[in-house]
Design a protein around this motif. Structure first.
Motif, PDB file in Angstrom:
ATOM      1  N   ARG A 145      37.857  38.166  34.231  1.00 11.27           N
ATOM      2  CA  ARG A 145      38.469  38.883  35.325  1.00 11.27           C
ATOM      3  C   ARG A 145      39.940  39.168  35.004  1.00 11.27           C
ATOM      4  O   ARG A 145      40.566  38.415  34.251  1.00 11.27           O
ATOM      5  N   PRO A 146      40.503  40.234  35.536  1.00 14.09           N
ATOM      6  CA  PRO A 146      41.918  40.526  35.270  1.00 14.09           C
ATOM      7  C   PRO A 146      42.812  39.503  35.962  1.00 14.09           C
ATOM      8  O   PRO A 146      42.406  38.843  36.921  1.00 14.09           O
ATOM      9  N   GLY A 147      44.038  39.366  35.483  1.00  9.94           N
ATOM     10  CA  GLY A 147      44.955  38.445  36.142  1.00  9.94           C
ATOM     11  C   GLY A 147      46.153  38.099  35.288  1.00  9.94           C
ATOM     12  O   GLY A 147      46.367  38.648  34.202  1.00  9.94           O
ATOM     13  N   LEU A 148      46.942  37.178  35.817  1.00 10.24           N
ATOM     14  CA  LEU A 148      48.121  36.671  35.116  1.00 10.24           C
ATOM     15  C   LEU A 148      47.664  35.586  34.146  1.00 10.24           C
ATOM     16  O   LEU A 148      46.884  34.709  34.525  1.00 10.24           O
ATOM     17  N   VAL A 149      48.145  35.633  32.930  1.00 12.02           N
ATOM     18  CA  VAL A 149      47.703  34.675  31.913  1.00 12.02           C
ATOM     19  C   VAL A 149      48.857  33.741  31.577  1.00 12.02           C
ATOM     20  O   VAL A 149      49.756  34.084  30.817  1.00 12.02           O
ATOM     21  N   GLY A 150      48.834  32.558  32.190  1.00 13.68           N
ATOM     22  CA  GLY A 150      49.884  31.572  31.942  1.00 13.68           C
ATOM     23  C   GLY A 150      49.269  30.248  31.564  1.00 13.68           C
ATOM     24  O   GLY A 150      48.199  30.176  30.979  1.00 13.68           O
TER      25      GLY A 150
END
Length: 429
Positions: free
Chosen positions: A257-262
């Motif tokens: 799924r798309p999103g912030l990758v931290g």
């Protein structure tokens, strides 16, 4: 001197670092072996001695069950151990280069306490070759001992997933390795005594290091692809989540799924691999492209919110935005390398005031690490936009209507995690 296998029944083990990786390992080993958990954070050690883990990875009853586990914040307490396991952080610096200082400090400490016959196992994520190129020479220099003659090494990469109560240390297969075949078998047996899911014995330390670093590089690239698709579909006016749900009906479609990758792994580990690749004269194209795209997503989200507010004439000197969530993932207090800060920074560059609310992390840590003062409770009807950045269960349980209530009547609601109904939000990633 050839390696003389240590007796598993009479081991004393020292763990260097009691964070998300070290503490669960220390607890499991402390149920079977005399184990000393060392951390230079005195407050952390005092907290654990009182039976509480602020990372929420280990329950109080599990700490109690580790009857042979003790704690220390004085390095000299590590003297006399047979096996040392290093679980210190391996972050990146401001230039996105590996920051090996914690690992180097741990190696220096080991050089002062290690004795002949000891085995040192590293769990910290590194690039292939780092254990024997960086750590071992430091131990040799400060101990006066010879590698694979007086002391030995192993590498067993950590696979901890913070906040995951299903995939725990003992239920995840463990990759093991050693500096000689005999040492490798010993390291494998040691981990096999506490890992119920079993072990996988790699042929060398370098192979084990490489296996770890590509696990998260693969995930990073898969998410980068989905993030890029989200950028494309947004321009086409197509809902990305609906597309993924439709594509997901095929049996072999991967459910990213798309999103912030931290976080401590996915947003960091690829830079360790690319650093080593560039060191040997190869410029990685695909890996770095994925990193650049994923690192840009916070600014993209902020830009989308600004556009939505602009269309509603909500941008002025008093514009205020509420960001719900600061941790790098849902339902855990882990703030390491969270990319929510990119959203906040981008909004503040536009002179937009931001309030951040998150019930999970330490407010003191948020301020210390990022200069962000968390608010305890958002005011009702106070904000021009609300961004649901992290899908904590508290926010999901609130639902779209009550989250909207934090905003003014015409406020924008942006759902980064796509956990609210599509018709209830103005936009989602």
């Amino acid at each position: 001197m050839t390696f003389k296998a240590l007796d598993l029944k009479h081991l004393k083990i020292g763990i260097l670092g009691l964070g998300y990786v070290g503490l669960p390992l220390a607890v499991e080993l402390g149920k079977r072996f005399p184990t000393l958990g060392y951390d230079l954070n005195r407050a952390r050690v005092a907290q654990l001695r009182q039976g509480y883990d602020s990372s929420l990875e280990v329950e109080p009853e599990d700490l109690q069950q580790a009857s042979q586990l003790s704690y220390a914040d004085a390095p000299e307490a590590l003297t006399g151990c047979d096996v040392y396991v290093v679980t210190v952080p391996t972050p990146i610096n401001a230039h996105r280069q590996p920051d090996l200082r914690p690992l180097q400090s741990a190696s220096l400490l080991l050089g002062k306490v290690i004795q002949p016959g000891c085995v040192v196992v590293f769990e910290s994520t590194v690039y292939p070759g780092a254990t024997e190129e960086v750590c071992i020479p430091i131990i040799e220099e400060h101990s006066g001992l010879k590698y694979n003659q007086d002391f030995y090494a192993g590498y067993s990469p950590e696979r901890i997933n913070p906040g995951d109560k299903e995939h725990r240390l003992t239920t995840i297969k463990k990759v093991t390795s050693g500096s000689t075949p005999e040492v490798a078998r010993f390291v494998d047996a040691l981990y096999g005594s506490v890992i119920t899911a079993g072990t996988h014995l790699a042929s060398s330390i370098c192979v084990a290091e490489a296996a770890k670093v590509i696990e998260n590089t693969q995930r990073d690239l898969n998410i980068a692809l989905i993030n890029e698709l989200a950028l494309i579909f947004n321009r086409l006016g197509i809902d990305t989540q609906e597309v993924l749900e439709a594509a997901g009906t095929k049996w072999n479609f991967l459910p990213f799924r798309p999103g912030l990758v931290g976080g401590h792994c996915i947003g960091v580990d690829p830079y360790y691999l690319t650093h080593k690749a560039q060191e040997i004269g190869y410029h990685p194209e695909v890996i770095l492209a994925g990193r650049r795209l994923n690192d840009s997503m916070g600014a993209y989200v902020a830009g989308q919110v600004i556009k939505l507010m602009s269309r509603r004439h909500l941008l002025n000197a008093t514009t205020r935005v509420l960001v719900l969530g600061l941790t790098f993932k849902e339902n855990c207090p882990d703030l390491r390398n969270t990319r929510v800060v990119d959203i906040v920074a981008e909004l503040e560059d536009y002179r937009i005031q931001c309030d951040v609310h998150d019930p999970w992390p330490s407010a003191a840590e948020a301020e210390h690490e990022y200069g962000i003062r968390l608010i305890e409770q958002p005011a009702a009807a106070h904000y021009d936009a609300v961004i649901l950045a992290v899908a904590h269960r508290q926010f999901v349980e609130l639902g779209a209507e009550r989250i909207r209530a934090f905003g003014k009547p015409d406020a924008v609601l942006y759902d980064v995690k796509a956990v609210l109904p599509r018709e209830a939000v103005d936009a989602r990633l």
